[in-house]
Enzyme design. Structure first.
Site, PDB file in Angstrom:
ATOM      1  N   GLU A   9      35.087  45.494   6.553  1.00 41.22           N
ATOM      2  CA  GLU A   9      36.044  44.465   6.894  1.00 41.22           C
ATOM      3  C   GLU A   9      36.538  44.718   8.314  1.00 41.22           C
ATOM      4  O   GLU A   9      36.971  45.837   8.585  1.00 41.22           O
ATOM      5  CB  GLU A   9      37.221  44.536   5.906  1.00 41.22           C
ATOM      6  CG  GLU A   9      37.991  43.263   5.774  1.00 41.22           C
ATOM      7  CD  GLU A   9      39.011  43.329   4.642  1.00 41.22           C
ATOM      8  OE1 GLU A   9      40.199  43.451   4.966  1.00 41.22           O
ATOM      9  OE2 GLU A   9      38.613  43.265   3.460  1.00 41.22           O
ATOM     10  N   ALA A  43      41.293  42.148  -4.318  1.00 43.99           N
ATOM     11  CA  ALA A  43      42.004  43.436  -4.222  1.00 43.99           C
ATOM     12  C   ALA A  43      41.652  44.180  -2.924  1.00 43.99           C
ATOM     13  O   ALA A  43      42.336  44.023  -1.903  1.00 43.99           O
ATOM     14  CB  ALA A  43      41.703  44.275  -5.450  1.00 43.99           C
ATOM     15  N   ARG A  44      40.576  44.949  -2.947  1.00 47.90           N
ATOM     16  CA  ARG A  44      40.096  45.647  -1.756  1.00 47.90           C
ATOM     17  C   ARG A  44      38.572  45.641  -1.798  1.00 47.90           C
ATOM     18  O   ARG A  44      37.973  45.849  -2.865  1.00 47.90           O
ATOM     19  CB  ARG A  44      40.592  47.098  -1.717  1.00 47.90           C
ATOM     20  CG  ARG A  44      42.074  47.258  -1.388  1.00 47.90           C
ATOM     21  CD  ARG A  44      42.401  46.970   0.081  1.00 47.90           C
ATOM     22  NE  ARG A  44      43.799  47.195   0.390  1.00 47.90           N
ATOM     23  CZ  ARG A  44      44.758  46.265   0.329  1.00 47.90           C
ATOM     24  NH1 ARG A  44      44.460  45.022  -0.021  1.00 47.90           N
ATOM     25  NH2 ARG A  44      45.997  46.572   0.652  1.00 47.90           N
ATOM     26  N   ARG A  60      50.783  43.425 -11.430  1.00 45.66           N
ATOM     27  CA  ARG A  60      51.605  42.280 -10.988  1.00 45.66           C
ATOM     28  C   ARG A  60      50.751  41.062 -10.675  1.00 45.66           C
ATOM     29  O   ARG A  60      51.009  39.955 -11.157  1.00 45.66           O
ATOM     30  CB  ARG A  60      52.421  42.680  -9.749  1.00 45.66           C
ATOM     31  CG  ARG A  60      53.519  43.691 -10.015  1.00 45.66           C
ATOM     32  CD  ARG A  60      54.134  44.185  -8.708  1.00 45.66           C
ATOM     33  NE  ARG A  60      53.199  44.981  -7.952  1.00 45.66           N
ATOM     34  CZ  ARG A  60      53.299  46.308  -7.769  1.00 45.66           C
ATOM     35  NH1 ARG A  60      54.321  46.961  -8.254  1.00 45.66           N
ATOM     36  NH2 ARG A  60      52.388  46.960  -7.074  1.00 45.66           N
ATOM     37  N   HIS A  82      40.589  38.105   4.353  1.00 49.30           N
ATOM     38  CA  HIS A  82      41.727  38.888   3.844  1.00 49.30           C
ATOM     39  C   HIS A  82      43.040  38.130   4.072  1.00 49.30           C
ATOM     40  O   HIS A  82      43.935  38.609   4.781  1.00 49.30           O
ATOM     41  CB  HIS A  82      41.770  40.270   4.511  1.00 49.30           C
ATOM     42  CG  HIS A  82      42.551  41.278   3.714  1.00 49.30           C
ATOM     43  ND1 HIS A  82      42.255  42.616   3.707  1.00 49.30           N
ATOM     44  CD2 HIS A  82      43.637  41.144   2.893  1.00 49.30           C
ATOM     45  CE1 HIS A  82      43.120  43.254   2.929  1.00 49.30           C
ATOM     46  NE2 HIS A  82      43.967  42.383   2.418  1.00 49.30           N
ATOM     47  N   ILE A  83      43.122  36.961   3.448  1.00 45.60           N
ATOM     48  CA  ILE A  83      44.312  36.104   3.621  1.00 45.60           C
ATOM     49  C   ILE A  83      45.087  35.957   2.310  1.00 45.60           C
ATOM     50  O   ILE A  83      45.864  35.018   2.143  1.00 45.60           O
ATOM     51  CB  ILE A  83      43.918  34.700   4.155  1.00 45.60           C
ATOM     52  CG1 ILE A  83      42.846  34.047   3.255  1.00 45.60           C
ATOM     53  CG2 ILE A  83      43.451  34.792   5.590  1.00 45.60           C
ATOM     54  CD1 ILE A  83      42.586  32.583   3.574  1.00 45.60           C
TER      55      ILE A  83
HETATM   56  P1  NAP Z   1      49.722  46.756  -9.534  1.00 41.72           P
HETATM   57  O1  NAP Z   1      50.881  45.996 -10.098  1.00 41.72           O
HETATM   58  O2  NAP Z   1      49.861  48.216  -9.326  1.00 41.72           O
HETATM   59  O3  NAP Z   1      48.466  46.443 -10.479  1.00 41.72           O
HETATM   60  C1  NAP Z   1      47.269  47.108 -10.417  1.00 41.72           C
HETATM   61  C2  NAP Z   1      46.767  47.244 -11.838  1.00 41.72           C
HETATM   62  O4  NAP Z   1      45.440  47.780 -11.800  1.00 41.72           O
HETATM   63  C3  NAP Z   1      47.622  48.179 -12.680  1.00 41.72           C
HETATM   64  O5  NAP Z   1      48.114  47.509 -13.793  1.00 41.72           O
HETATM   65  C4  NAP Z   1      46.669  49.287 -13.086  1.00 41.72           C
HETATM   66  O6  NAP Z   1      46.823  49.660 -14.431  1.00 41.72           O
HETATM   67  C5  NAP Z   1      45.318  48.625 -12.919  1.00 41.72           C
HETATM   68  N1  NAP Z   1      44.241  49.586 -12.748  1.00 41.72           N
HETATM   69  C6  NAP Z   1      44.273  50.818 -12.179  1.00 41.72           C
HETATM   70  N2  NAP Z   1      43.060  51.405 -12.267  1.00 41.72           N
HETATM   71  C7  NAP Z   1      42.254  50.543 -12.924  1.00 41.72           C
HETATM   72  C8  NAP Z   1      40.916  50.580 -13.346  1.00 41.72           C
HETATM   73  N3  NAP Z   1      40.158  51.651 -13.124  1.00 41.72           N
HETATM   74  N4  NAP Z   1      40.427  49.517 -14.007  1.00 41.72           N
HETATM   75  C9  NAP Z   1      41.194  48.438 -14.266  1.00 41.72           C
HETATM   76  N5  NAP Z   1      42.467  48.350 -13.895  1.00 41.72           N
HETATM   77  C10 NAP Z   1      42.993  49.380 -13.221  1.00 41.72           C
HETATM   78  O7  NAP Z   1      49.295  46.153  -8.140  1.00 41.72           O
HETATM   79  P2  NAP Z   1      49.285  44.621  -7.677  1.00 41.72           P
HETATM   80  O8  NAP Z   1      50.522  44.309  -6.956  1.00 41.72           O
HETATM   81  O9  NAP Z   1      48.857  43.766  -8.811  1.00 41.72           O
HETATM   82  O10 NAP Z   1      48.109  44.704  -6.583  1.00 41.72           O
HETATM   83  C11 NAP Z   1      46.808  45.100  -6.968  1.00 41.72           C
HETATM   84  C12 NAP Z   1      45.966  45.390  -5.758  1.00 41.72           C
HETATM   85  O11 NAP Z   1      45.717  44.175  -5.066  1.00 41.72           O
HETATM   86  C13 NAP Z   1      46.634  46.285  -4.707  1.00 41.72           C
HETATM   87  O12 NAP Z   1      46.425  47.650  -4.994  1.00 41.72           O
HETATM   88  C14 NAP Z   1      45.987  45.859  -3.423  1.00 41.72           C
HETATM   89  O13 NAP Z   1      44.921  46.702  -3.093  1.00 41.72           O
HETATM   90  C15 NAP Z   1      45.484  44.470  -3.714  1.00 41.72           C
HETATM   91  N6  NAP Z   1      46.172  43.444  -2.915  1.00 41.72           N
HETATM   92  C16 NAP Z   1      45.425  42.615  -2.149  1.00 41.72           C
HETATM   93  C17 NAP Z   1      46.048  41.646  -1.396  1.00 41.72           C
HETATM   94  C18 NAP Z   1      45.255  40.715  -0.524  1.00 41.72           C
HETATM   95  O14 NAP Z   1      45.764  40.247   0.476  1.00 41.72           O
HETATM   96  N7  NAP Z   1      44.029  40.397  -0.876  1.00 41.72           N
HETATM   97  C19 NAP Z   1      47.434  41.534  -1.405  1.00 41.72           C
HETATM   98  C20 NAP Z   1      48.164  42.396  -2.231  1.00 41.72           C
HETATM   99  C21 NAP Z   1      47.520  43.355  -2.973  1.00 41.72           C
HETATM  100  P3  NAP Z   1      47.967  50.659 -14.942  1.00 41.72           P
HETATM  101  O15 NAP Z   1      49.227  49.862 -14.861  1.00 41.72           O
HETATM  102  O16 NAP Z   1      47.574  50.949 -16.340  1.00 41.72           O
HETATM  103  O17 NAP Z   1      47.956  51.826 -14.020  1.00 41.72           O
END
Ligand code: NAP
Length: 315
Positions: free
Chosen positions: A261, A231-232, A155, A280-281
């Site tokens: 963190e 991400a994390r 996403r 982390h904002i």
């Molecule tokens: P998402 O829609 O689940 O997207 C994560 C993507 O990463 C998926 O498409 C997945 O692929 C892919 N992925 C999984 N393993 C991987 C790997 N080894 N190498 C490359 N890509 C890989 O999640 P999202 O909503 O985009 O959020 C992603 C992450 O951002 C969250 O898990 C969270 O930790 C972080 N986040 C951070 C903040 C912040 O405040 N900084 C806020 C929100 C989220 P597949 O679809 O093929 O499984």
């Protein structure tokens, strides 16, 4: 009466549907809810609105045998032992989508700040080091026509891609499964790293991705390329990143998330002028955080009523 524990402050107008369902016990600080409070208060709770700072493991679940649903106000559930929840029949909810565009905005702010060297320039102005205009002074990279490599085309990765089109960037990505995203090319991680002007990490943290950007991966990046982590923190090996910055083998980094963190003020990462760190904002806009809180409440209310959650955590 149903009892619910809430790990941090939620505005009353958003909490309302939960209050009408049962007794709400909400932690209001100071600071994060201590583990001892969780252990003491979850014993009789049926629902829990959790935060990403809660470590949800077997010990805690065993101390909370009545818990039927955990609704976390975040995306990214790396703080939760999901298997331990599933084996106890605990339903899980999270808050995807409502924060996606805000996190992508933050990612782009970090990309722009790093590439155009904004924090360094601002520091120079504030410290009185701003000298006469010089045509060859303080040069950075360009966003326009840059090559962006996205690690994790989910996403948030796709929302970053939509923004990248405005800058006419070339977008490459790496992901376990191919995504139908216009104008984005799937590459393996090594090619993506060596081709990119900016690498953005947007993958979930799990046992496979922990440390996935380590010394070998950073070595593949160009000396003028930037690493952005939205991400994390533990997806990037902190020691390897410090070494890469020290050797100037990458152009710089911009981090919304770090490992550890919070980052202590004397941490080596903060010694590099070309390493921008924010606390982390990623999703910290008023609109996104209220939407996350509302979705977390909606998940909890639905599950406690025995109805499907609007945003369940799928396997
Ligand atoms: P998402 O829609 O689940 O997207 C994560 C993507 O990463 C998926 O498409 C997945 O692929 C892919 N992925 C999984 N393993 C991987 C790997 N080894 N190498 C490359 N890509 C890989 O999640 P999202 O909503 O985009 O959020 C992603 C992450 O951002 C969250 O898990 C969270 O930790 C972080 N986040 C951070 C903040 C912040 O405040 N900084 C806020 C929100 C989220 P597949 O679809 O093929 O499984």
């Amino acid at each position: 009466m149903v009892k619910v524990f809430v790990s941090d402050f939620i505005p009353e107008d958003i909490l309302d549907p939960l209050r009408s369902l049962g007794e709400v016990d909400m932690w209001q600080g100071p600071g994060q809810v201590p583990r001892s409070t969780l252990l003491a208060n979850l014993g009789t709770a049926r629902g829990w609105l959790s935060m990403l700072t809660d470590t949800i493991d077997a010990e805690l679940l065993d101390a909370a045998p009545g818990i039927r649903v955990i609704s976390q106000m975040s995306v990214g559930v790396d703080n939760i032992d999901v298997d331990a929840c599933r084996s106890r029949g605990v339903l899980l909810g999270h808050t995807p989508d409502v924060l996606t565009e805000t996190v992508a905005d933050t990612a782009f702010a970090l990309i722009a700040a790093a590439v155009r060297r904004l924090p360094e320039g601002e520091r120079m102005v504030r410290t009185g080091a701003w000298g006469p205009w010089d045509p060859w002074h303080f040069l950075g990279g360009d966003l326009y026509h840059a090559t962006l490599g996205i690690v994790g085309m989910g996403r948030i990765g796709q929302a970053i891609t939509r923004r990248a089109r405005g800058f006419e960037m070339t977008v490459n990505y790496t992901s376990p499964t191919r995504k139908d995203v216009p104008d984005a090319t799937m590459l393996d991680l090594a090619d993506l790293l060596s081709d990119s002007d900016v690498v953005v990490v947007a993958a979930p943290l799990n046992s496979e991705t922990r440390g996935m950007i380590g010394a070998a991966e950073l070595n593949l990046m160009r000396a003028d390329a930037y690493l952005v982590n939205i991400a994390r923190g533990p997806l990037v090996d902190t020691v390897a990143l410090i070494e890469a910055l020290a050797r100037r083998s990458i152009g710089g980094a911009a981090l919304d998330v770090t490992d550890p963190e919070p980052l202590p003020p004397d941490h080596p990462l903060l010694g590099f002028p070309n390493c921008l760190v924010v606390p982390h904002i990623g999703s910290a806009s008023v609109r996104a955080r209220r939407a996350m809180a509302r979705l977390a409440v909606d998940n909890l209310v639905a599950a406690l009523r025995g109805e499907p959650m609007p945003a369940p955590l799928h396997d």
